[in-house]
Design a protein around this motif. Structure first.
Motif, PDB file in Angstrom:
ATOM      1  N   LYS A   1       3.594  -8.322  -5.723  1.00 32.13           N
ATOM      2  CA  LYS A   1       2.777  -9.461  -5.305  1.00 32.13           C
ATOM      3  C   LYS A   1       1.912  -9.010  -4.127  1.00 32.13           C
ATOM      4  O   LYS A   1       2.379  -8.266  -3.268  1.00 32.13           O
ATOM      5  CB  LYS A   1       3.690 -10.628  -4.913  1.00 32.13           C
ATOM      6  N   PRO A   2       0.634  -9.434  -4.072  1.00 33.23           N
ATOM      7  CA  PRO A   2      -0.314  -8.890  -3.086  1.00 33.23           C
ATOM      8  C   PRO A   2       0.221  -8.761  -1.665  1.00 33.23           C
ATOM      9  O   PRO A   2       0.224  -7.662  -1.097  1.00 33.23           O
ATOM     10  CB  PRO A   2      -1.488  -9.872  -3.167  1.00 33.23           C
ATOM     11  N   GLU A   3       0.673  -9.869  -1.082  1.00 35.31           N
ATOM     12  CA  GLU A   3       1.101  -9.805   0.313  1.00 35.31           C
ATOM     13  C   GLU A   3       2.370  -8.972   0.471  1.00 35.31           C
ATOM     14  O   GLU A   3       2.588  -8.315   1.501  1.00 35.31           O
ATOM     15  CB  GLU A   3       1.313 -11.214   0.885  1.00 35.31           C
ATOM     16  N   PHE A   4       3.214  -8.978  -0.548  1.00 38.53           N
ATOM     17  CA  PHE A   4       4.455  -8.200  -0.497  1.00 38.53           C
ATOM     18  C   PHE A   4       4.142  -6.710  -0.548  1.00 38.53           C
ATOM     19  O   PHE A   4       4.672  -5.920   0.241  1.00 38.53           O
ATOM     20  CB  PHE A   4       5.371  -8.591  -1.652  1.00 38.53           C
ATOM     21  N   GLY A   5       3.275  -6.319  -1.499  1.00 39.26           N
ATOM     22  CA  GLY A   5       2.921  -4.913  -1.637  1.00 39.26           C
ATOM     23  C   GLY A   5       2.224  -4.366  -0.409  1.00 39.26           C
ATOM     24  O   GLY A   5       2.474  -3.236   0.025  1.00 39.26           O
TER      25      GLY A   5
ATOM     26  N   CYS B   1       4.828  -1.767   0.513  1.00 39.48           N
ATOM     27  CA  CYS B   1       4.524  -0.572  -0.294  1.00 39.48           C
ATOM     28  C   CYS B   1       3.039  -0.251  -0.161  1.00 39.48           C
ATOM     29  O   CYS B   1       2.286  -0.309  -1.135  1.00 39.48           O
ATOM     30  CB  CYS B   1       4.917  -0.805  -1.754  1.00 39.48           C
ATOM     31  N   ASN B   2       2.652   0.133   1.038  1.00 43.51           N
ATOM     32  CA  ASN B   2       1.234   0.281   1.358  1.00 43.51           C
ATOM     33  C   ASN B   2       0.803   1.725   1.544  1.00 43.51           C
ATOM     34  O   ASN B   2      -0.342   1.992   1.889  1.00 43.51           O
ATOM     35  CB  ASN B   2       0.899  -0.517   2.619  1.00 43.51           C
ATOM     36  N   ASP B   3       1.726   2.669   1.361  1.00 43.86           N
ATOM     37  CA  ASP B   3       1.356   4.070   1.522  1.00 43.86           C
ATOM     38  C   ASP B   3       2.244   4.948   0.651  1.00 43.86           C
ATOM     39  O   ASP B   3       3.218   4.478   0.061  1.00 43.86           O
ATOM     40  CB  ASP B   3       1.450   4.507   2.995  1.00 43.86           C
ATOM     41  N   TYR B   4       1.886   6.203   0.590  1.00 46.03           N
ATOM     42  CA  TYR B   4       2.639   7.138  -0.246  1.00 46.03           C
ATOM     43  C   TYR B   4       4.095   7.216   0.180  1.00 46.03           C
ATOM     44  O   TYR B   4       5.008   7.210  -0.650  1.00 46.03           O
ATOM     45  CB  TYR B   4       2.009   8.529  -0.183  1.00 46.03           C
TER      46      TYR B   4
ATOM     47  N   VAL C   1      12.159  13.976 -17.026  1.00 45.30           N
ATOM     48  CA  VAL C   1      11.026  14.352 -16.163  1.00 45.30           C
ATOM     49  C   VAL C   1      10.227  13.082 -15.906  1.00 45.30           C
ATOM     50  O   VAL C   1       9.844  12.390 -16.855  1.00 45.30           O
ATOM     51  CB  VAL C   1      10.109  15.392 -16.849  1.00 45.30           C
ATOM     52  N   TRP C   2      10.030  12.745 -14.636  1.00 45.87           N
ATOM     53  CA  TRP C   2       9.231  11.561 -14.322  1.00 45.87           C
ATOM     54  C   TRP C   2       8.225  11.883 -13.212  1.00 45.87           C
ATOM     55  O   TRP C   2       8.445  12.776 -12.397  1.00 45.87           O
ATOM     56  CB  TRP C   2      10.110  10.367 -13.928  1.00 45.87           C
ATOM     57  N   TYR C   3       7.146  11.165 -13.221  1.00 45.87           N
ATOM     58  CA  TYR C   3       6.141  11.302 -12.175  1.00 45.87           C
ATOM     59  C   TYR C   3       5.497   9.945 -11.961  1.00 45.87           C
ATOM     60  O   TYR C   3       5.553   9.072 -12.826  1.00 45.87           O
ATOM     61  CB  TYR C   3       5.097  12.355 -12.541  1.00 45.87           C
ATOM     62  N   ALA C   4       4.898   9.742 -10.803  1.00 41.93           N
ATOM     63  CA  ALA C   4       4.400   8.410 -10.449  1.00 41.93           C
ATOM     64  C   ALA C   4       3.226   8.505  -9.488  1.00 41.93           C
ATOM     65  O   ALA C   4       2.977   9.547  -8.877  1.00 41.93           O
ATOM     66  CB  ALA C   4       5.531   7.588  -9.823  1.00 41.93           C
ATOM     67  N   GLY C   5       2.512   7.388  -9.358  1.00 38.71           N
ATOM     68  CA  GLY C   5       1.413   7.301  -8.409  1.00 38.71           C
ATOM     69  C   GLY C   5       1.204   5.864  -7.957  1.00 38.71           C
ATOM     70  O   GLY C   5       1.225   4.943  -8.776  1.00 38.71           O
ATOM     71  N   LEU C   6       1.043   5.663  -6.660  1.00 43.09           N
ATOM     72  CA  LEU C   6       0.781   4.334  -6.101  1.00 43.09           C
ATOM     73  C   LEU C   6      -0.712   4.051  -6.176  1.00 43.09           C
ATOM     74  O   LEU C   6      -1.529   4.857  -5.736  1.00 43.09           O
ATOM     75  CB  LEU C   6       1.247   4.274  -4.640  1.00 43.09           C
TER      76      LEU C   6
ATOM     77  N   ARG D   1      -0.817  -4.040  -5.104  1.00 44.78           N
ATOM     78  CA  ARG D   1      -0.333  -2.672  -5.193  1.00 44.78           C
ATOM     79  C   ARG D   1       0.526  -2.539  -6.449  1.00 44.78           C
ATOM     80  O   ARG D   1       1.254  -3.450  -6.814  1.00 44.78           O
ATOM     81  CB  ARG D   1       0.506  -2.310  -3.964  1.00 44.78           C
ATOM     82  N   HIS D   2       0.437  -1.380  -7.082  1.00 38.89           N
ATOM     83  CA  HIS D   2       1.282  -1.139  -8.243  1.00 38.89           C
ATOM     84  C   HIS D   2       1.514   0.355  -8.384  1.00 38.89           C
ATOM     85  O   HIS D   2       0.702   1.173  -7.941  1.00 38.89           O
ATOM     86  CB  HIS D   2       0.672  -1.714  -9.521  1.00 38.89           C
ATOM     87  N   VAL D   3       2.642   0.704  -8.964  1.00 43.99           N
ATOM     88  CA  VAL D   3       3.015   2.098  -9.145  1.00 43.99           C
ATOM     89  C   VAL D   3       3.111   2.388 -10.635  1.00 43.99           C
ATOM     90  O   VAL D   3       3.810   1.692 -11.369  1.00 43.99           O
ATOM     91  CB  VAL D   3       4.364   2.419  -8.471  1.00 43.99           C
ATOM     92  N   HIS D   4       2.356   3.403 -11.076  1.00 44.12           N
ATOM     93  CA  HIS D   4       2.440   3.865 -12.460  1.00 44.12           C
ATOM     94  C   HIS D   4       3.500   4.962 -12.528  1.00 44.12           C
ATOM     95  O   HIS D   4       3.467   5.912 -11.739  1.00 44.12           O
ATOM     96  CB  HIS D   4       1.102   4.439 -12.921  1.00 44.12           C
ATOM     97  N   ILE D   5       4.408   4.830 -13.473  1.00 45.67           N
ATOM     98  CA  ILE D   5       5.481   5.810 -13.637  1.00 45.67           C
ATOM     99  C   ILE D   5       5.550   6.184 -15.114  1.00 45.67           C
ATOM    100  O   ILE D   5       5.555   5.301 -15.979  1.00 45.67           O
ATOM    101  CB  ILE D   5       6.844   5.230 -13.198  1.00 45.67           C
TER     102      ILE D   5
END
Length: 398
Positions: free
Chosen positions: A107-111, A115-118, A144-149, A156-160
């Motif tokens: 959620k915008p304010e939560f992220g 979760c605002n940086d690497y 094997v996993w990889y992700a990006g914020l 904010r969202h993280v692709h995994i």
């Protein structure tokens, strides 16, 4: 309407399209798999798939690590180097595994707050993903996993993305190992969302501070517990008589039902033996209760059935374990004390031991009380470390 602070969406793509897909649907599936496996031959990019509006042509690895919108591509060991990205792409091209696409959205304010940086994204994902994989039936070491914020949307969202290294599913029909078929239960995603919010908010921070307070307070209580010595010694003498002489003597055993309240009373004496210790224990208990309240709020936002809420609660579990651990120590001490009398060979020796029981009991009770306080310190430290690492915080089954 309450909106979850964390949401999760999952898709998966098999090396071959499902047999029920026909014509255009089949072709679309093939192109998506090519995109995720870095085998795309037409420039189709992940942004089109999720409708973000980007016009860049890139495979998923490049999209996930695009510095214009991403904080950098990372895996379990941190940010990926150019060499590691190249190796990852080759693994994706070669794998015969299903490739999963997982998006964890805030959620915008939560992220923006949590979760605002690497660094924060990495700390969250590297902790929750192995647990999610294990709950979904995978061996995390075989993944094997990889992700990006990402910040290119208002939230904010993280692709995994992840895939299996080797086939591990045994099929009795052909007696061979196969890769997973792809489906992961919704309950696993719910678990992931709860774990992610718990880790993101780091609501064990208060407990970290309390651990230090409890340790200091209990150390002080060892030399300042005279107030409860008389009550402790009296309760210990009663337990000497009433403790069952046969059967299982574990704290949780049915054999101990009638005397367990007396054991608990002795433990209360230890906890209450010092004002600072009592305050620390109450603070610890309050923190656990607050932890459960926040968890209930998360579960409500995620519309989890209330019948399963108890599986996520920790206060009762951790307090019960304190009493179980200290209770077993009390029971064992009583058993050993009483055995010393029973083992006396002659009536005269037994009589002499009985006459000196009060004096022996005084010394023994002080020794036991000090030992219990020391063990309580160790127990609290151990529990706090578990909370910090988010281990055993949620029961592994609904």
């Amino acid at each position: 309407m309450r909106v979850p602070n964390v949401n999760a969406f999952l898709h998966f793509y098999q090396p071959e399209p499902p047999p029920h897909l026909k014509d255009k649907a089949r072709e679309r599936y093939i192109q998506k798999h090519k995109f995720y496996s870095c085998n795309s031959d037409n420039g189709y990019d992940y942004v089109n798939y999720v409708n973000t509006g980007s016009k860049n042509k890139a495979d998923y690895v490049e999209y996930s690590g695009d510095n214009e919108k991403s904080k950098g591509l990372f895996s379990a060991n941190g940010k990926l180097t150019k060499k590691e990205k190249k190796e990852l792409k080759q693994q994706l091209r070669d794998t015969k595994s299903v490739i999963w696409d997982l998006v964890v959205s805030f959620k915008p304010e939560f992220g923006q707050k949590y979760c605002n940086d690497y660094e924060s994204a990495y700390a969250i994902i590297k902790t929750v993903i192995p647990k999610f994989l294990k709950r979904a039936g995978f061996n995390p070491d075989n993944i094997v996993w990889y992700a990006g914020l990402h910040e290119n949307k208002h939230h904010r969202h993280v692709h995994i993305s992840f895939f299996e290294k080797e086939p591990k599913r045994y099929h009795a029909k052909d007696k061979e190992l196969h890769y997973s078929e792809g489906y992961i239960p919704q309950s696993c995603l719910t678990y992931l969302k709860i774990q992610t919010e718990q880790k993101a908010t780091d609501i064990t921070a208060e407990l970290k501070a309390l651990r230090k307070e409890i340790t200091i307070a209990h150390k002080a209580s060892i030399s300042n517990n005279i107030r409860y010595q008389s009550e402790f010694r009296k309760g210990l003498a009663e337990l000497m008589i009433e403790l069952p002489k046969s059967g299982r003597l574990g704290y949780d055993s049915d054999n101990m039902t009638s005397v367990r309240p007396k054991v608990d009373k002795l433990i209360d004496c230890v906890i209450k033996s010092d004002k600072n210790a009592l305050q620390a224990f109450n603070a610890f208990n309050s923190a656990l209760q607050a932890r459960d309240i926040k968890t209930r709020e998360m579960l409500a936002r995620n519309k989890v059935n209330e019948k399963s809420w108890s599986q996520y609660m920790v206060a009762e579990k951790y307090l019960a374990d304190v009493y179980r651990r200290l209770g077993n120590q009390v029971i064992n001490a009583v058993r050993v004390f009483r055995q010393d009398e029973i083992s006396a060979r002659s009536h005269i020796v037994r009589k002499r031991i009985e006459n000196a029981r009060e004096q022996r009991l005084l010394g023994y009770s002080i020794k036991l009380q000090t030992s219990l306080e020391t063990d309580a310190i160790l127990a609290f430290n151990e529990y706090m470390k578990e909370l910090e690492q988010s281990k055993d915080f949620v029961n592994e089954t609904y």
